[in-house]
Design an enzyme around this catalytic site. Structure first.
Site, mmCIF file in Angstrom:
data_model
loop_
_atom_site.group_PDB
_atom_site.id
_atom_site.type_symbol
_atom_site.label_atom_id
_atom_site.label_comp_id
_atom_site.label_asym_id
_atom_site.label_seq_id
_atom_site.Cartn_x
_atom_site.Cartn_y
_atom_site.Cartn_z
ATOM 1 N N ASP A 169 0.938 -1.126 0.024
ATOM 2 C CA ASP A 169 0.045 0.026 -0.103
ATOM 3 C C ASP A 169 0.972 1.276 0.031
ATOM 4 O OD1 ASP A 169 -2.881 0.941 0.759
ATOM 5 O OD2 ASP A 169 -1.456 2.302 1.812
ATOM 6 N N ASN B 53 -2.767 13.061 -4.255
ATOM 7 C CA ASN B 53 -3.939 13.577 -5.169
ATOM 8 C C ASN B 53 -4.452 14.735 -4.591
ATOM 9 O OD1 ASN B 53 -4.120 11.561 -6.761
ATOM 10 N ND2 ASN B 53 -5.297 10.176 -5.457
ATOM 11 N N HIS C 154 -5.028 14.586 -9.654
ATOM 12 C CA HIS C 154 -5.183 13.245 -9.733
ATOM 13 C C HIS C 154 -4.363 12.910 -10.872
ATOM 14 C CE1 HIS C 154 -8.280 12.144 -6.984
ATOM 15 N NE2 HIS C 154 -8.814 13.091 -7.281
ATOM 16 N N ASP D 200 -1.867 9.517 -10.790
ATOM 17 C CA ASP D 200 -1.826 8.525 -11.628
ATOM 18 C C ASP D 200 -0.400 8.211 -12.185
ATOM 19 O OD1 ASP D 200 -4.730 8.424 -11.558
ATOM 20 O OD2 ASP D 200 -5.103 9.353 -13.542
ATOM 21 N N GLU E 241 -4.414 2.326 -4.396
ATOM 22 C CA GLU E 241 -2.976 2.282 -4.302
ATOM 23 C C GLU E 241 -2.391 0.933 -3.703
ATOM 24 O OE1 GLU E 241 -4.243 4.048 -0.296
ATOM 25 O OE2 GLU E 241 -4.916 4.277 -2.454
#
Length: 179
Positions: A117, A125, A130, A134, A160
């Site tokens: 994680d 973000n 975003h 990404d 994630e």
């Protein structure tokens, strides 16, 4: 069954006497009698192979270099794989992970499963947007693929979160890879 129907359609369209399609995680189908002279092509990228196509090689002449059978079969493989590959990272998705877990045979050795994680990912973000998030996910996936052994399996579990599966003869070798 879907793979057989799509292969038959490609065989009819391309008038190939032999087509063999192998789709990673889905299966393999062969239609026709395998001739001695065939063409083989991998589909996907070096980091994420999607499958392999084998088609009869046509004789010398106009059609000898016709890539139509490969193009049609590659399209079929991509359509089949679309349900098993995460569009953002190129890693397998949770549906494909479920299939991998179902086929694990722990009696063949040790199985190491690691859940990863990205800590504080929401901050990326929230701070940078975003698109930046990404980009971080794509880079993270790319680096994990680089370090993953050829027989390792990795999937994006969600958001994630990622899952790595390794089957090894001993615990130490799996632990060393995951460390």
């Amino acid at each position: 069954e879907k793979l057989r129907a799509l292969a038959a359609h490609a065989q009819d369209e391309t008038k190939a006497a032999y087509i063999e399609i192998r789709v990673d995680g889905v299966g393999e189908i062969r239609l026709g009698d395998r001739p001695p002279d065939v063409c083989r092509m991998s589909v996907g990228s070096e980091t994420r192979p999607l499958g392999e196509i084998t088609v009869e090689r046509r004789g010398a002449g106009e059609d000898a270099h016709d890539l139509t059978p490969f193009a049609r079969c590659a399209e079929l493989i991509h359509r089949l794989q679309a349900g098993y590959v995460d569009g953002l990272t190129g890693l397998y998705n949770r549906r494909r992970l479920d299939m991998e877990i179902a086929k694990l045979n722990v009696s063949d050795g040790h199985v190491a499963v690691a859940m990863l994680d990205i800590d504080h990912f929401k901050r990326v973000n929230d701070t940078y947007g975003h698109d930046a998030g990404d980009a971080v996910l794509r880079e993270f996936a790319s680096r994990m693929i680089e370090d993953l052994p050829e027989d390792g399996f990795i999937a994006r579990y969600g958001g994630e979160e990622f899952c790595i599966i390794l089957q090894r003869d001993d615990e130490e070798s799996a632990a060393g890879i995951l460390d």
